[in-house]
Scaffold this motif. Structure first.
Motif, PDB file in Angstrom:
ATOM      1  N   UNK A   1      35.641  15.182 -40.874  1.00  0.00           N
ATOM      2  CA  UNK A   1      36.932  15.574 -41.427  1.00  0.00           C
ATOM      3  C   UNK A   1      37.760  14.357 -41.864  1.00  0.00           C
ATOM      4  N   UNK A   2      37.652  13.263 -41.096  1.00  0.00           N
ATOM      5  CA  UNK A   2      38.384  12.057 -41.480  1.00  0.00           C
ATOM      6  C   UNK A   2      37.926  11.553 -42.838  1.00  0.00           C
ATOM      7  N   UNK A   3      36.591  11.505 -42.996  1.00  0.00           N
ATOM      8  CA  UNK A   3      36.033  11.064 -44.275  1.00  0.00           C
ATOM      9  C   UNK A   3      36.443  12.027 -45.384  1.00  0.00           C
ATOM     10  N   UNK A   4      36.564  13.303 -45.017  1.00  0.00           N
ATOM     11  CA  UNK A   4      36.938  14.291 -46.018  1.00  0.00           C
ATOM     12  C   UNK A   4      38.369  14.036 -46.510  1.00  0.00           C
ATOM     13  N   UNK A   5      39.233  13.523 -45.629  1.00  0.00           N
ATOM     14  CA  UNK A   5      40.581  13.220 -46.084  1.00  0.00           C
ATOM     15  C   UNK A   5      40.567  12.062 -47.084  1.00  0.00           C
ATOM     16  N   UNK A   6      39.692  11.073 -46.839  1.00  0.00           N
ATOM     17  CA  UNK A   6      39.551  10.003 -47.852  1.00  0.00           C
ATOM     18  C   UNK A   6      39.123  10.604 -49.176  1.00  0.00           C
ATOM     19  N   UNK A   7      38.201  11.574 -49.095  1.00  0.00           N
ATOM     20  CA  UNK A   7      37.768  12.256 -50.305  1.00  0.00           C
ATOM     21  C   UNK A   7      38.922  12.987 -50.970  1.00  0.00           C
ATOM     22  N   UNK A   8      39.813  13.550 -50.140  1.00  0.00           N
ATOM     23  CA  UNK A   8      40.962  14.277 -50.696  1.00  0.00           C
ATOM     24  C   UNK A   8      41.901  13.317 -51.418  1.00  0.00           C
ATOM     25  N   UNK A   9      42.052  12.083 -50.908  1.00  0.00           N
ATOM     26  CA  UNK A   9      42.900  11.092 -51.589  1.00  0.00           C
ATOM     27  C   UNK A   9      42.394  10.878 -53.011  1.00  0.00           C
ATOM     28  N   UNK A  10      41.065  10.698 -53.125  1.00  0.00           N
ATOM     29  CA  UNK A  10      40.471  10.453 -54.449  1.00  0.00           C
ATOM     30  C   UNK A  10      40.575  11.697 -55.328  1.00  0.00           C
ATOM     31  N   UNK A  11      40.172  12.848 -54.746  1.00  0.00           N
ATOM     32  CA  UNK A  11      40.175  14.089 -55.521  1.00  0.00           C
ATOM     33  C   UNK A  11      41.571  14.413 -56.038  1.00  0.00           C
ATOM     34  N   UNK A  12      42.563  14.302 -55.157  1.00  0.00           N
ATOM     35  CA  UNK A  12      43.921  14.646 -55.556  1.00  0.00           C
ATOM     36  C   UNK A  12      44.418  13.693 -56.636  1.00  0.00           C
ATOM     37  N   UNK A  13      44.010  12.425 -56.558  1.00  0.00           N
ATOM     38  CA  UNK A  13      44.418  11.463 -57.569  1.00  0.00           C
ATOM     39  C   UNK A  13      43.789  11.816 -58.919  1.00  0.00           C
ATOM     40  N   UNK A  14      42.470  12.122 -58.896  1.00  0.00           N
ATOM     41  CA  UNK A  14      41.775  12.429 -60.139  1.00  0.00           C
ATOM     42  C   UNK A  14      42.343  13.692 -60.788  1.00  0.00           C
TER      43      UNK A  14
END
Lengths: 325, 382
Positions: free
Chosen positions: B311-324
């Motif tokens: 889940x922690x790694x998924x939040x990093x993914x959310x940072x990128x996804x939300x930015x894109x």
């Protein structure tokens, strides 16, 4: 050979390993209703695979190459997969080899038994649960326990209750007493034997334990290197073995009053696929001669309801049983 | 039950010092990163006295331990400080405004990836070495090898390209073929047939969604995050809103589906070889009951743990996804706060993330114990 009346009969069972080597080679078996047939032999002789072949559950990468199994006159090989599945449990049941590993570790034993019941009878959840509790109570196991909370004997009894719950006609019991205390062993064998007496259950008892075999078996089949080498009434085979291998096994069995030093059979069983050209037991046999290494002796009639795959005559075999001393 | 609540209490007590360490390390990293007002000074027309007032107001000239102490004492009282960028609004309000969008995105992505990963894992594990297994393996490796930002951009470009060329017909055609082929065999076919049918239906649905946009004015609908707020009247479940979710959720799910489905496959294959599965077959249970009722039930516990750890790694993914995707959530806010040296906002988000990861791990351990009765909570006897 019991002939046409047998409840379950297997003909020419052949199971091959991944390299094509025969692990079970041309085994014929007849199981009579109400009789315990013991299948004995050393580890790796193919006893377990023979039992699994009866169920049609040879585990990959091994596979069943030939052979027919009929139950009550029905050729199981001709059944559709779905019907073949129904025969498992309800027709031929299995008590698996290792009670510690054969129960699902995450489900309560009561739920596991109820599931087996429901797979074979149109029962509701509630009915199945009640029937499961009763079947487990009979063998002294609490239905709400998980397998890891049970003792070895309780697990084995729960597995036997699971196997017997759908009222099978044939039971394949694979080393049911191997990991148990002697007192528990007797209780477990009695459990199976009661069903045999009361309902005419046919039992294939796979075992190392000649004591257990002598206690309950009506017939004995001795396996060596994937073949049956001797077969006959338990009393006759165990008291007067006709095959040197059977004699060797008997010499190893613990017995009251017998000398404490037991002579092991020299050497080790051959690797599958590397069988010697003649009799597979010849390299370890105290009575082997030239003809044994030349050609493999086939099973032949040897007395009433007995068969043996050995060139020795009655008299020679009897002399062997007494030993050279 | 009491043992469980005592266990939870113990775990939360251990979490407090952990959170403190997280806050200290994060503060040092953010504080040391750069001069917070350097960017302001560089902007022509910003008066030095305004910058000085900001420095004064935010206490930016104090040494790090004073700044950290004032942040910490405020934080535990519920005062998370002022955002340096959001027009002087409170950091907490700024973050909480963005939080629902992230929960929505991550929650949906978690659901989609967990369900698909388990499904793909089961399909692969029950027919190892088959064409279906090899295909899923190939797709999984591709998904694993594609960074989230690249996947997001590619999906956007694909959607734009299909819109411009009216090529919603492509997924529609493929979907129709799959659906018809699947339906023709559905009666006799196994799980693979059902999967093909479902994939066909999904593709048709996707095509319809695309088509719906072809003549419309909201042409950017699939590839930007014009998100509706939770409160606004019934918009949350509107087609429009769900369309916005499709690509971001897919982007965020890709890596998880890839990794988790591989893991599910491996664990399940081991479980299918176990003695109790062989015994269940010998008892005459149907293959479906054997696989789903016994093997999968045993094979789920380790996967649940991995999901929670990820889940922690998924939040990093959310940072990128939300930015894109310009998704107005906490991930994009964190990225902006980091770029703009908005230390109070960044700290607040880091702390929320840390709490979320700790809670997720706790839930994973509880779930493991619930799924496997042999596992005692906290190392005691079960």
């Amino acid at each position: 050979m019991a002939g046409v009346s047998a409840l379950l009969s297997a003909r020419g069972l052949r199971v091959a390993g991944p390299g094509g080597a025969a692990l079970v080679d041309g085994v014929d078996l007849d199981l009579e209703a109400g009789e315990v047939t013991a299948l004995v032999g050393e580890s790796g002789a193919g006893k377990t695979l023979t039992g699994l072949a009866l169920l049609g559950l040879v585990p990959p990468p091994a596979r069943m190459e030939a052979g027919a199994v009929t139950l009550g006159g029905v050729d199981l090989g001709a059944l559709a997969p779905r019907e073949r599945r129904r025969v498992r449990g309800a027709g031929i049941a299995l008590v698996p080899q290792d009670p510690a590993a054969a129960l699902d570790p995450v489900a309560r034993v009561g739920a596991q038994l109820a599931e087996v019941l429901r797979a074979h009878a149109p029962l509701g959840r509630r009915e199945a649960r009640i029937a499961a509790s009763a079947a487990l109570a009979e063998v002294g196991v609490d239905r709400d326990d998980h397998p890891h909370r049970l003792s070895g004997g309780q697990r084995q009894r729960a597995l036997i209750a699971m196997a017997l719950a759908p009222r099978p006609r044939v039971l394949v019991a694979d080393e049911p007493t191997a990991s148990l205390d002697p007192s528990v062993q007797v209780a477990v064998l009695d459990l199976i034997d009661a069903r045999r007496r009361e309902e005419g259950l046919a039992v294939l008892l796979i075992s190392h334990d000649l004591g257990a075999v002598a206690r309950v078996a009506g017939r004995v089949a001795v396996m060596y290197a994937g073949r049956i080498v001797e077969e006959g009434p338990a009393r006759a085979v165990l008291s007067a073995p006709r095959h040197p291998y059977t004699a060797g096994l008997l010499a190893l069995a613990p017995r009251l009053g017998a000398p404490r030093v037991r002579v092991p059979i020299p050497g080790a069983p051959p690797q599958p696929g590397r069988l010697p050209p003649g009799c597979a037991f010849a390299p370890r046999c105290p009575a082997a001669r030239e003809e044994c290494r030349a050609a493999r002796p086939e099973l032949r009639a040897a007395g009433p309801a007995r068969r043996v795959a050995c060139v020795l005559t009655d008299r020679e075999a009897a002399a062997l049983g007494r030993g050279p001393s | 039950m009491r043992a469980v609540s005592a266990y939870i209490g113990r775990r939360l007590a251990i979490a407090l010092p952990l959170l403190w360490v997280v806050s200290l390390v994060s503060y040092l990293l953010l504080y040391r990163a750069a001069d917070p007002v350097a960017r302001l000074r560089a902007i022509p027309g910003v008066r030095p006295e305004d910058v000085a007032r900001l420095v004064e107001q935010q206490g930016l000239d104090a040494p790090w331990y004073e700044g950290y102490w004032s942040w910490l004492s405020g934080f535990v009282r519920g005062d998370w400080g002022v955002s340096a960028t959001n027009g002087g609004a409170g950091a907490r309000e700024t973050i909480l405004d963005a939080l629902p969008a992230t929960i929505e995105l991550m929650g949906l992505a978690l659901l989609v990836s967990a369900v698909l990963a388990v499904a793909f894992g089961v399909v692969s594990a029950t027919r190892p070495g088959s064409g279906t297994d090899l295909t899923l393996t190939g797709v999984a490796y591709a998904g694993f090898a594609t960074p989230t930002f690249l996947a997001g951009v590619l999906l956007q470009l694909g959607a734009i390209w299909m819109r411009d060329h009216g090529w919603a017909i492509v997924p529609f055609a493929i979907g129709t073929v799959l659906l018809l082929a699947g339906l023709a065999r559905l009666r006799r076919g196994g799980a693979a047939t059902r999967a093909v049918t479902a994939a066909g239906a999904v593709l048709i649905l996707l095509a319809v969604v695309l088509w719906d946009r072809l003549g419309g004015d909201g042409t950017t609908i699939l590839y930007t995050g014009q998100r509706f707020s939770f409160g606004s009247e019934g918009d949350l479940l509107s087609l429009n809103h769900l369309q916005h979710l499709v690509l971001p959720v897919l982007t965020l799910s890709l890596v998880n589906i890839a990794v988790w489905s591989r893991f599910q496959r491996a664990v399940l294959i081991d479980e299918l070889r176990s003695e109790h599965v062989a015994a269940a077959r010998a008892h005459g249970l149907s293959e479906r009951r054997v696989v789903l009722g016994h093997a999968l039930r045993n094979a789920l516990a380790p996967v649940v743990t991995l999901v929670a750890l990820d889940l922690g790694a998924m939040f990093s993914g959310a940072v990128v996804t939300e930015t894109v995707f310009s998704w107005p959530g906490m991930g994009r806010l964190l990225r902006d706060a980091a770029v703009d040296r908005d230390i109070n906002v960044a700290m607040g988000i880091v702390m929320i993330g840390a709490v979320a990861v700790i809670v997720a791990n706790l839930i994973a351990d509880l779930a493991y114990a619930a799924l496997d009765p042999r596992v005692p909570l906290g190392g005691g006897r079960p």
